[in-house]
Design a protein around this motif. Structure first.
Motif, PDB file in Angstrom:
ATOM      1  N   PHE A   1     -41.594   1.116  42.357  1.00 29.58           N
ATOM      2  CA  PHE A   1     -40.334   1.849  41.864  1.00 29.58           C
ATOM      3  C   PHE A   1     -39.399   1.374  40.863  1.00 29.58           C
ATOM      4  CE2 PHE A   1     -36.072   3.295  42.856  1.00 29.58           C
ATOM      5  CZ  PHE A   1     -36.241   4.908  42.839  1.00 29.58           C
ATOM      6  N   LEU A   2     -39.280   0.068  41.001  1.00 28.19           N
ATOM      7  CA  LEU A   2     -38.179  -0.702  40.344  1.00 28.19           C
ATOM      8  C   LEU A   2     -38.773  -0.846  38.726  1.00 28.19           C
ATOM      9  CD1 LEU A   2     -36.723  -3.223  42.858  1.00 28.19           C
ATOM     10  CD2 LEU A   2     -35.690  -1.100  42.145  1.00 28.19           C
ATOM     11  N   PHE A   3     -39.889  -1.262  38.631  1.00 26.53           N
ATOM     12  CA  PHE A   3     -40.626  -1.163  37.413  1.00 26.53           C
ATOM     13  C   PHE A   3     -40.485   0.006  36.463  1.00 26.53           C
ATOM     14  CE2 PHE A   3     -42.808  -5.485  38.026  1.00 26.53           C
ATOM     15  CZ  PHE A   3     -41.887  -6.229  36.890  1.00 26.53           C
ATOM     16  N   SER A   4     -40.700   1.348  37.415  1.00 28.18           N
ATOM     17  CA  SER A   4     -40.992   2.625  36.817  1.00 28.18           C
ATOM     18  C   SER A   4     -39.681   3.335  36.449  1.00 28.18           C
ATOM     19  CB  SER A   4     -41.896   3.298  37.613  1.00 28.18           C
ATOM     20  OG  SER A   4     -41.615   3.370  38.985  1.00 28.18           O
ATOM     21  N   HIS A   5     -38.321   2.514  37.096  1.00 26.37           N
ATOM     22  CA  HIS A   5     -37.336   3.287  36.950  1.00 26.37           C
ATOM     23  C   HIS A   5     -36.153   2.410  36.359  1.00 26.37           C
ATOM     24  CE1 HIS A   5     -39.129   5.808  39.887  1.00 26.37           C
ATOM     25  NE2 HIS A   5     -38.254   6.862  39.915  1.00 26.37           N
ATOM     26  N   MET A   6     -35.103   2.951  35.970  1.00 25.09           N
ATOM     27  CA  MET A   6     -33.883   2.192  35.355  1.00 25.09           C
ATOM     28  C   MET A   6     -33.499   1.090  36.385  1.00 25.09           C
ATOM     29  SD  MET A   6     -30.315   3.172  33.722  1.00 25.09           S
ATOM     30  CE  MET A   6     -31.048   4.532  32.779  1.00 25.09           C
ATOM     31  N   ARG A   7     -33.330   0.112  35.749  1.00 26.34           N
ATOM     32  CA  ARG A   7     -32.781  -1.080  36.570  1.00 26.34           C
ATOM     33  C   ARG A   7     -31.360  -1.548  36.083  1.00 26.34           C
ATOM     34  NH1 ARG A   7     -37.433  -5.699  35.671  1.00 26.34           N
ATOM     35  NH2 ARG A   7     -37.591  -4.309  33.870  1.00 26.34           N
ATOM     36  N   ASN A   8     -30.691  -2.111  37.150  1.00 22.09           N
ATOM     37  CA  ASN A   8     -29.218  -2.666  36.817  1.00 22.09           C
ATOM     38  C   ASN A   8     -29.283  -3.951  37.067  1.00 22.09           C
ATOM     39  OD1 ASN A   8     -28.628  -3.008  39.555  1.00 22.09           O
ATOM     40  ND2 ASN A   8     -28.441  -0.572  39.752  1.00 22.09           N
ATOM     41  N   PRO A   9     -28.344  -4.666  36.808  1.00 21.36           N
ATOM     42  CA  PRO A   9     -28.352  -6.174  37.182  1.00 21.36           C
ATOM     43  C   PRO A   9     -28.661  -6.471  38.694  1.00 21.36           C
ATOM     44  CG  PRO A   9     -26.388  -5.597  35.738  1.00 21.36           C
ATOM     45  CD  PRO A   9     -27.167  -4.192  36.341  1.00 21.36           C
ATOM     46  N   PHE A  10     -28.311  -5.834  39.669  1.00 21.38           N
ATOM     47  CA  PHE A  10     -28.525  -6.038  41.163  1.00 21.38           C
ATOM     48  C   PHE A  10     -30.078  -5.809  41.450  1.00 21.38           C
ATOM     49  CE2 PHE A  10     -24.164  -4.664  40.755  1.00 21.38           C
ATOM     50  CZ  PHE A  10     -23.381  -5.888  40.889  1.00 21.38           C
ATOM     51  N   THR A  11     -30.556  -4.904  40.715  1.00 21.64           N
ATOM     52  CA  THR A  11     -31.798  -4.644  41.288  1.00 21.64           C
ATOM     53  C   THR A  11     -32.982  -5.549  40.662  1.00 21.64           C
ATOM     54  OG1 THR A  11     -31.988  -2.734  39.527  1.00 21.64           O
ATOM     55  CG2 THR A  11     -31.483  -2.274  41.756  1.00 21.64           C
ATOM     56  N   VAL A  12     -32.581  -6.433  39.436  1.00 21.74           N
ATOM     57  CA  VAL A  12     -33.323  -7.493  38.970  1.00 21.74           C
ATOM     58  C   VAL A  12     -33.590  -8.490  40.203  1.00 21.74           C
ATOM     59  CG1 VAL A  12     -33.447  -9.275  37.297  1.00 21.74           C
ATOM     60  CG2 VAL A  12     -32.438  -6.903  36.563  1.00 21.74           C
ATOM     61  N   TYR A  13     -32.595  -8.791  40.915  1.00 25.07           N
ATOM     62  CA  TYR A  13     -32.587  -9.869  41.783  1.00 25.07           C
ATOM     63  C   TYR A  13     -33.493  -9.266  42.940  1.00 25.07           C
ATOM     64  CZ  TYR A  13     -28.702 -12.211  39.771  1.00 25.07           C
ATOM     65  OH  TYR A  13     -27.871 -13.054  39.133  1.00 25.07           O
ATOM     66  N   ILE A  14     -33.455  -7.943  43.322  1.00 27.81           N
ATOM     67  CA  ILE A  14     -34.023  -7.371  44.328  1.00 27.81           C
ATOM     68  C   ILE A  14     -35.616  -7.256  43.959  1.00 27.81           C
ATOM     69  CG2 ILE A  14     -34.665  -4.950  45.539  1.00 27.81           C
ATOM     70  CD1 ILE A  14     -31.442  -4.420  45.440  1.00 27.81           C
ATOM     71  N   LEU A  15     -35.937  -6.820  42.716  1.00 28.34           N
ATOM     72  CA  LEU A  15     -37.118  -7.039  42.220  1.00 28.34           C
ATOM     73  C   LEU A  15     -37.731  -8.388  42.465  1.00 28.34           C
ATOM     74  CD1 LEU A  15     -39.576  -5.693  40.534  1.00 28.34           C
ATOM     75  CD2 LEU A  15     -38.558  -6.196  38.535  1.00 28.34           C
ATOM     76  N   ASN A  16     -37.184  -9.250  41.985  1.00 30.05           N
ATOM     77  CA  ASN A  16     -37.813 -10.655  42.046  1.00 30.05           C
ATOM     78  C   ASN A  16     -37.868 -10.999  43.740  1.00 30.05           C
ATOM     79  OD1 ASN A  16     -37.882 -12.725  39.618  1.00 30.05           O
ATOM     80  ND2 ASN A  16     -36.142 -11.076  39.399  1.00 30.05           N
ATOM     81  N   LEU A  17     -36.944 -10.676  44.479  1.00 30.12           N
ATOM     82  CA  LEU A  17     -37.205 -10.687  45.872  1.00 30.12           C
ATOM     83  C   LEU A  17     -38.360  -9.903  46.594  1.00 30.12           C
ATOM     84  CD1 LEU A  17     -35.472 -12.032  48.371  1.00 30.12           C
ATOM     85  CD2 LEU A  17     -34.629  -9.730  48.527  1.00 30.12           C
ATOM     86  N   ALA A  18     -38.705  -8.812  45.870  1.00 32.03           N
ATOM     87  CA  ALA A  18     -39.890  -8.109  46.258  1.00 32.03           C
ATOM     88  C   ALA A  18     -40.965  -8.494  46.140  1.00 32.03           C
ATOM     89  CB  ALA A  18     -39.684  -6.538  45.957  1.00 32.03           C
ATOM     90  N   VAL A  19     -41.125  -9.227  44.730  1.00 32.58           N
ATOM     91  CA  VAL A  19     -42.228 -10.048  44.372  1.00 32.58           C
ATOM     92  C   VAL A  19     -42.448 -11.388  45.081  1.00 32.58           C
ATOM     93  CG1 VAL A  19     -42.949 -11.429  42.418  1.00 32.58           C
ATOM     94  CG2 VAL A  19     -41.944  -9.226  41.996  1.00 32.58           C
ATOM     95  N   ALA A  20     -41.361 -12.189  45.536  1.00 29.75           N
ATOM     96  CA  ALA A  20     -41.607 -13.139  46.293  1.00 29.75           C
ATOM     97  C   ALA A  20     -42.174 -12.557  47.612  1.00 29.75           C
ATOM     98  CB  ALA A  20     -40.182 -13.950  46.627  1.00 29.75           C
ATOM     99  N   ASP A  21     -41.646 -11.618  48.425  1.00 31.25           N
ATOM    100  CA  ASP A  21     -42.485 -11.298  49.587  1.00 31.25           C
ATOM    101  C   ASP A  21     -43.690 -10.551  49.425  1.00 31.25           C
ATOM    102  OD1 ASP A  21     -40.004 -11.876  51.046  1.00 31.25           O
ATOM    103  OD2 ASP A  21     -39.124  -9.957  50.690  1.00 31.25           O
ATOM    104  N   PHE A  22     -43.792  -9.958  48.380  1.00 26.82           N
ATOM    105  CA  PHE A  22     -45.299  -9.464  48.081  1.00 26.82           C
ATOM    106  C   PHE A  22     -46.376 -10.764  47.731  1.00 26.82           C
ATOM    107  CE2 PHE A  22     -48.396  -8.156  45.232  1.00 26.82           C
ATOM    108  CZ  PHE A  22     -49.120  -6.887  45.926  1.00 26.82           C
ATOM    109  N   SER A  23     -45.899 -11.473  47.259  1.00 23.77           N
ATOM    110  CA  SER A  23     -46.872 -12.518  46.725  1.00 23.77           C
ATOM    111  C   SER A  23     -47.171 -13.418  47.910  1.00 23.77           C
ATOM    112  CB  SER A  23     -46.061 -13.529  45.865  1.00 23.77           C
ATOM    113  OG  SER A  23     -46.014 -12.808  44.375  1.00 23.77           O
TER     114      SER A  23
END
Length: 301
Positions: free
Chosen positions: A35-57
């Protein structure tokens, strides 16, 4: 060479539970990443994306490693696999510590960023570096990797620095946790007790819940290890703390969905709509105008 393992019923149940939790977390965090990769991201969701990548990995690698370990019980198919419990223990411990410290750093970064955006809105809108979120996230990944790698290499080569690494680990956790708590407390006071009270937005509520769950579920994982590192030299914690850390990696997507779906005290809307309400929440500025930059900032509060 016979590599078959005889596992107790308790161990098999624990592995099965961990694999189930990991698989669920892989799916839910994968949806957040998509969802975050396919939609517009703001400065806060960049951190959330990295957090999701950490949990996913973390969850994906744990699922694969536990599957490989469990497969050793099927002798007729996997006699040739050279995989020991000690190797699994080292890999799992490294991954858990690396992603745990990375998540702590990312949650601290987003807490500070949100606090600054509210306390200094003019500077944030006009002078904040555009790619600051990405740069900070990269530095946090690198620092966590460097520290955990150094700790594991020292134990591998039997360098007696257990007390040093234990002290540094506790200092990192205490420092980042304190900064996170102060930032969230300051933001709460600013929003709810200031001259201009504002209703906290969904992203604010979601991140605050993520912070609370992290303190309850993930912090004990690292604290238990670093406090006992000098005496036990064990980098793999109690199984209960591992299970709590796995649960923490599953909670974030659930929090995003529940916060985004909760409308008028009822759960409604699709998964995509719920994520959109959390990550792309819009607010009108005091002057009645809205700019893309203002929207990105105000989405956090």
């Amino acid at each position: 060479m016979d590599m078959c393992l005889t596992l107790s019923y308790k161990t098999l149940v624990f592995l099965g539970v961990c694999m189930g939790i990991s698989l669920c977390g892989v799916v839910t965090n994968g949806i957040v990443i998509w969802f975050l990769f396919s939609h517009m991201r703001n400065p806060f969701t960049v951190y959330i994306l990295n957090l999701a990548v950490a949990d996913f990995s973390l969850l994906l690698l744990l699922f694969l490693l536990m599957s490989a370990f469990l497969s050793l019980t099927i002798c007729s198919l996997f006699n040739h696999i050279m995989f020991s419990y000690r190797v699994l223990e080292i890999i799992l411990g490294f991954l858990c510590h690396f992603f745990d410290l990375s998540s702590l750093g990312l949650l601290t970064a987003i807490s500070v960023d949100r606090c600054v955006s509210v306390s200094f809105p003019i500077w944030y809108r006009c002078y904040r570096p555009r790619h600051l979120s990405g740069i900070v996230s990269g530095l946090l990944w690198a620092l966590a990797g460097a520290f955990v790698s150094s700790m594991y290499l020292s134990f591998h080569f039997r360098v007696p620095y257990e007390e040093v690494f234990g002290g540094i680990g506790i200092a990192i956790i205490v420092t980042l946790s304190s900064v996170m708590l102060i930032s969230n407390l300051s933001l709460f006071i600013k929003l709810r007790c200031g001259f201009q009270r504002r209703h906290p937005g969904k992203l604010y509520v979601a991140v605050l819940l993520n912070v609370i769950f992290f303190f309850v579920l993930a912090i004990p994982f690292s604290i238990e290890v670093f406090l006992n590192l000098k005496h036990t030299q064990n980098l793999f914690p109690n199984l209960v703390f591992l299970l709590l850390a796995l649960l923490n990696s599953n909670t974030n997507p659930i929090v995003y969905f529940l916060v985004g779906s909760c409308r008028r005290r009822r759960i409604q809307g699709s998964l995509k709509a719920a994520f959109r309400r959390v990550f792309e929440e819009k607010a009108v500025s005091e002057e009645g105008s809205r700019t893309p930059r203002d929207t990105a900032v105000e989405a956090a509060v």
